[in-house]
Design an enzyme around this catalytic site. Structure first.
Site, PDB file in Angstrom:
ATOM      1  N   ASN A  36       0.839  -1.197   0.000  1.00 21.26           N
ATOM      2  CA  ASN A  36       0.000   0.000   0.000  1.00 21.26           C
ATOM      3  C   ASN A  36       0.871   1.242   0.000  1.00 21.26           C
ATOM      4  O   ASN A  36       1.958   1.259   0.573  1.00 21.26           O
ATOM      5  CB  ASN A  36      -0.954   0.002   1.207  1.00 21.26           C
ATOM      6  N   ILE A  90      -0.801   4.537   0.553  1.00 21.38           N
ATOM      7  CA  ILE A  90      -1.973   5.395   0.769  1.00 21.38           C
ATOM      8  C   ILE A  90      -1.564   6.859   0.921  1.00 21.38           C
ATOM      9  O   ILE A  90      -2.236   7.770   0.453  1.00 21.38           O
ATOM     10  CB  ILE A  90      -2.773   4.940   2.005  1.00 21.38           C
ATOM     11  N   GLY A  91      -0.451   7.087   1.628  1.00 20.03           N
ATOM     12  CA  GLY A  91       0.028   8.454   1.791  1.00 20.03           C
ATOM     13  C   GLY A  91      -0.597   9.206   2.948  1.00 20.03           C
ATOM     14  O   GLY A  91      -0.782  10.422   2.883  1.00 20.03           O
ATOM     15  N   LEU A  92      -0.936   8.478   4.033  1.00 22.64           N
ATOM     16  CA  LEU A  92      -1.469   9.114   5.251  1.00 22.64           C
ATOM     17  C   LEU A  92      -2.701   9.967   4.971  1.00 22.64           C
ATOM     18  O   LEU A  92      -2.829  11.097   5.453  1.00 22.64           O
ATOM     19  CB  LEU A  92      -0.384   9.950   5.959  1.00 22.64           C
ATOM     20  N   CYS A 130       8.219   8.444   8.547  1.00 24.42           N
ATOM     21  CA  CYS A 130       7.864   9.596   7.722  1.00 24.42           C
ATOM     22  C   CYS A 130       9.143  10.286   7.279  1.00 24.42           C
ATOM     23  O   CYS A 130      10.119  10.336   8.034  1.00 24.42           O
ATOM     24  CB  CYS A 130       7.004  10.586   8.522  1.00 24.42           C
ATOM     25  N   ILE A 168       6.289  -4.170  13.891  1.00 22.81           N
ATOM     26  CA  ILE A 168       7.054  -3.347  12.959  1.00 22.81           C
ATOM     27  C   ILE A 168       6.108  -2.560  12.059  1.00 22.81           C
ATOM     28  O   ILE A 168       4.993  -3.009  11.768  1.00 22.81           O
ATOM     29  CB  ILE A 168       7.984  -4.205  12.073  1.00 22.81           C
TER      30      ILE A 168
END
Length: 324
Positions: free
Chosen positions: A70, A72-74, A131, A194
């Site tokens: 995935n 998604i990009g937060l 991040c 993790i």
């Protein structure tokens, strides 16, 4: 006799060790259609950011053997909307809530923590360190012990003392123990591991990367051995630090494996996408397995695999004698 499934995340008592993994249950309302969220130990929210984020372009999910990728990009509504709507909804229902936060700078993480410190209903804060640090050429915080420690120290400095700060670690490092130790030395009350390792797949029909972002986080059963290894190594080095174990948990036996490695809390993630009842099923299977092994308390199983050969047998004998 029923097994005492209680556990602790720092000083916060949870009725059982099962929680959701960040990003896999949004902020709870969707999952609540299937069961009472108060029946699991805690709900971990998606990673909250300062500003709303639309996420990355599609396609941003791809199936892989024994897992999924995935990118998604937060995606999320931002902290203002979270504090106005989502957190109060959870608080009104008495759900133990671990709020995941994500930022691009130390200052952004600190600002998020400051917004949460007086918000009712925050049981713990999980700091998503996977991040990119925009002040350091986009290097991911979690890959550097010093950078991770700086974030944790800053968050801990503004967060209420009674709210545990949990550092979420990435396996994409040379030495996860050194990063874990740096976070604990900086004030982390617990560790979460993790986060998804980075992976990639190529669509052989289109002959292009499967994801628009090219790479993405790999989750599902394929990463469970990696998660067990990381939890094992960190618990061996820091046995007094609570660990939330996650990565490919589909069954109670999977959860038990992470507990034996040293986790006192287990997060369920990818399994929820095809089985919204997975948390309750895994909890039931785990309790049945503990009872079958002769455990009266979950706590007695945490890290048991680290003890000398025969310790588990002696443990069961002690339990049997104490019940006479």
């Amino acid at each position: 006799m029923p097994v005492d499934m209680r556990t602790y995340l720092g000083h916060v008592e949870l009725i059982n060790p099962i929680t959701t993994a960040a990003g896999c249950a949004a902020s709870g309302s969707e999952l609540s259609q299937f069961f009472d969220l108060g029946r699991i130990g805690a709900l971990t929210t998606r990673s909250i950011t300062m500003a709303p984020r639309a996420g990355r372009p599609t396609p941003r999910m791809a199936e892989t053997p024994s897992g999924m990728l995935n990118a998604i990009g937060l995606q999320g509504p931002g902290v203002d909307a979270f504090l106005e709507r989502e957190l109060p909804w959870l608080d009104q229902r008495g759900v133990k809530t671990v709020v995941s936060i994500a930022g691009g700078t130390v200052a952004e993480y600190t600002a998020l923590a400051r917004r949460l410190t007086d918000a009712p209903g925050v049981s713990a804060v999980e700091v998503n360190l996977s991040c990119p640090n925009i002040e350091d050429r986009g290097r991911v915080f979690a890959r550097d012990g010093a950078a991770s420690a700086e974030v944790i120290a800053s968050v801990r400095s503004v967060m209420r003392y009674d709210v545990p700060v949990v550092a979420k670690l990435s396996p994409d490092v040379m030495d996860i123990v050194s990063v874990a130790r740096a976070c604990v030395d900086a004030g982390a009350d617990a560790l979460s591991m993790i986060n998804n390792p980075l992976g990639m797949s190529i669509d052989t029909e289109a002959m292009r990367p499967s994801l628009a972002a090219v790479t993405g986080g790999l989750s599902g059963p394929a990463i469970r051995p990696l998660a067990v290894r990381c939890v094992w190594q960190v618990h061996a080095a820091l046995p007094s630090v609570p660990v939330i174990g996650m990565g490919g948990v589909l069954t109670g036996r999977d959860a038990f494996e992470l507990i034996l490695a040293g986790a006192c809390v287990v997060a369920v993630g990818t399994a929820l996408f095809h089985d919204p009842y997975a948390c309750l099923r895994i909890l039931r299977e785990l309790e049945e397995l503990l009872a079958a092994r002769g455990f009266h308390r979950l706590a007695d199983a945490v890290g048991l695999a680290h003890r000398p050969p025969g310790a588990a047998t002696r443990h069961r004998t002690d339990l049997e004698e104490s019940s006479l």
